[in-house]
Scaffold this motif. Sequence first.
Motif, mmCIF file in Angstrom:
data_model
loop_
_atom_site.group_PDB
_atom_site.id
_atom_site.type_symbol
_atom_site.label_atom_id
_atom_site.label_comp_id
_atom_site.label_asym_id
_atom_site.label_seq_id
_atom_site.Cartn_x
_atom_site.Cartn_y
_atom_site.Cartn_z
ATOM 1 N N MET A 1 0.838 -1.194 0.000
ATOM 2 C CA MET A 1 0.000 0.000 0.000
ATOM 3 C C MET A 1 0.879 1.252 0.000
ATOM 4 O O MET A 1 1.751 1.410 0.847
ATOM 5 N N LYS A 2 0.684 2.133 -0.986
ATOM 6 C CA LYS A 2 1.463 3.347 -1.092
ATOM 7 C C LYS A 2 0.848 4.449 -0.232
ATOM 8 O O LYS A 2 -0.354 4.449 0.043
ATOM 9 N N ASP A 3 1.705 5.411 0.156
ATOM 10 C CA ASP A 3 1.249 6.486 1.024
ATOM 11 C C ASP A 3 0.095 7.257 0.401
ATOM 12 O O ASP A 3 -0.854 7.636 1.092
ATOM 13 N N ASN A 4 0.167 7.491 -0.902
ATOM 14 C CA ASN A 4 -0.899 8.266 -1.534
ATOM 15 C C ASN A 4 -2.180 7.458 -1.746
ATOM 16 O O ASN A 4 -3.183 7.984 -2.216
ATOM 17 N N ASP A 5 -2.129 6.157 -1.410
ATOM 18 C CA ASP A 5 -3.334 5.333 -1.465
ATOM 19 C C ASP A 5 -4.116 5.381 -0.158
ATOM 20 O O ASP A 5 -5.227 4.862 -0.078
ATOM 21 N N ILE A 6 -3.526 5.966 0.875
ATOM 22 C CA ILE A 6 -4.158 5.986 2.192
ATOM 23 C C ILE A 6 -5.232 7.061 2.229
ATOM 24 O O ILE A 6 -4.954 8.250 2.061
ATOM 25 N N ARG A 7 -6.448 6.634 2.458
ATOM 26 C CA ARG A 7 -7.575 7.558 2.459
ATOM 27 C C ARG A 7 -7.830 8.149 3.835
ATOM 28 O O ARG A 7 -8.208 9.308 3.971
ATOM 29 N N ARG A 9 -6.232 8.447 7.887
ATOM 30 C CA ARG A 9 -5.001 8.337 8.668
ATOM 31 C C ARG A 9 -5.229 7.795 10.072
ATOM 32 O O ARG A 9 -4.309 7.280 10.694
ATOM 33 N N ALA A 46 1.433 0.596 6.821
ATOM 34 C CA ALA A 46 1.388 1.629 5.786
ATOM 35 C C ALA A 46 1.295 3.032 6.377
ATOM 36 O O ALA A 46 1.354 4.016 5.634
ATOM 37 N N ASP A 189 -19.351 7.766 -1.823
ATOM 38 C CA ASP A 189 -18.012 7.802 -1.254
ATOM 39 C C ASP A 189 -18.007 7.466 0.222
ATOM 40 O O ASP A 189 -16.962 7.516 0.873
#
Length: 207
Positions: A1-7, A9, A46, A189
Motif C-alpha cells: 500500500m502506497k502512502d498516496n493510497d491511504i484515504r 489516517r 502503511a 463515497d
Amino acid sequence: MKDNDIRFRRIVLKLSGEAMMGNKSYGIDPVQLKAVAGGIKEVHSAGVEISIVIGGGNIFRGLHSSGYGIGRAPADHMGMLATIINALALGETLNNLGSETRIMSAIDMHKIAEPFIRKRAISHLKKGRIVIFGAGTGNPFFSSDTAAALRAMEVEAEVLLKATKVDGVYESDPEKDPLSKPFVRPEGDGHDGGNSCDGSKPTYHSF
C-alpha cells in the motif's frame, strides 16, 4: 500500500467476536486469528493509526442469556469479559507479528489491561501503537457497536470501519429480522452517513 493510497489516517475498526471463529462454531480459530491480525498489521504498517473495538459473541452474548436464567445486566458483564479475552488474543497475535499494541478496558482490570483514558489512547496512536478497546462501553444494555461509535468520536477517528457479517448498522439483527431497516448504509463515497454520528467526524463504512 502506497502512502498516496491511504484515504484515512486514523481509523477505528469494529470487529465482531465471530470474526475470530473462522469455521468453528465457538471460540477462537488460531488460523483465523492470525489472518485477521495479518490484515491489520498490513494496514498499520502503511502508516494508518488503528484502534479496534472488539465484540465477544464468539464466546458469550448477553442478549442470549435468558436460557441460562441470568439477568441482562450480569449477562452483559459476562459479554464484556468475553471481549477482553478476544482483545488479549488479538493483541498478543499482533505483538508476535511485530506490531506494538495496548489493550484498554472500559472496566477496571489493571492486572491485564489499561483503563480507558481518552488522551492516553490518542497518545498511544500517535506513538504508532495499535490500541484495542475491550469491555464495550463498560455499561450493560449497550452493544459493542455503540462502544465503537463512542470510541471513534473520543479518539477523533476519521472513519469507523465495521468488519462484521452485515453491511451496515440496523435497528435490529437483520439475520433474525428480515424487515430490519439500516440506520446507515454505505453509498457513494461513504461520507453521506456522517450524520449518524451526531454530526461528528467519523463516518460508517463496511467491508
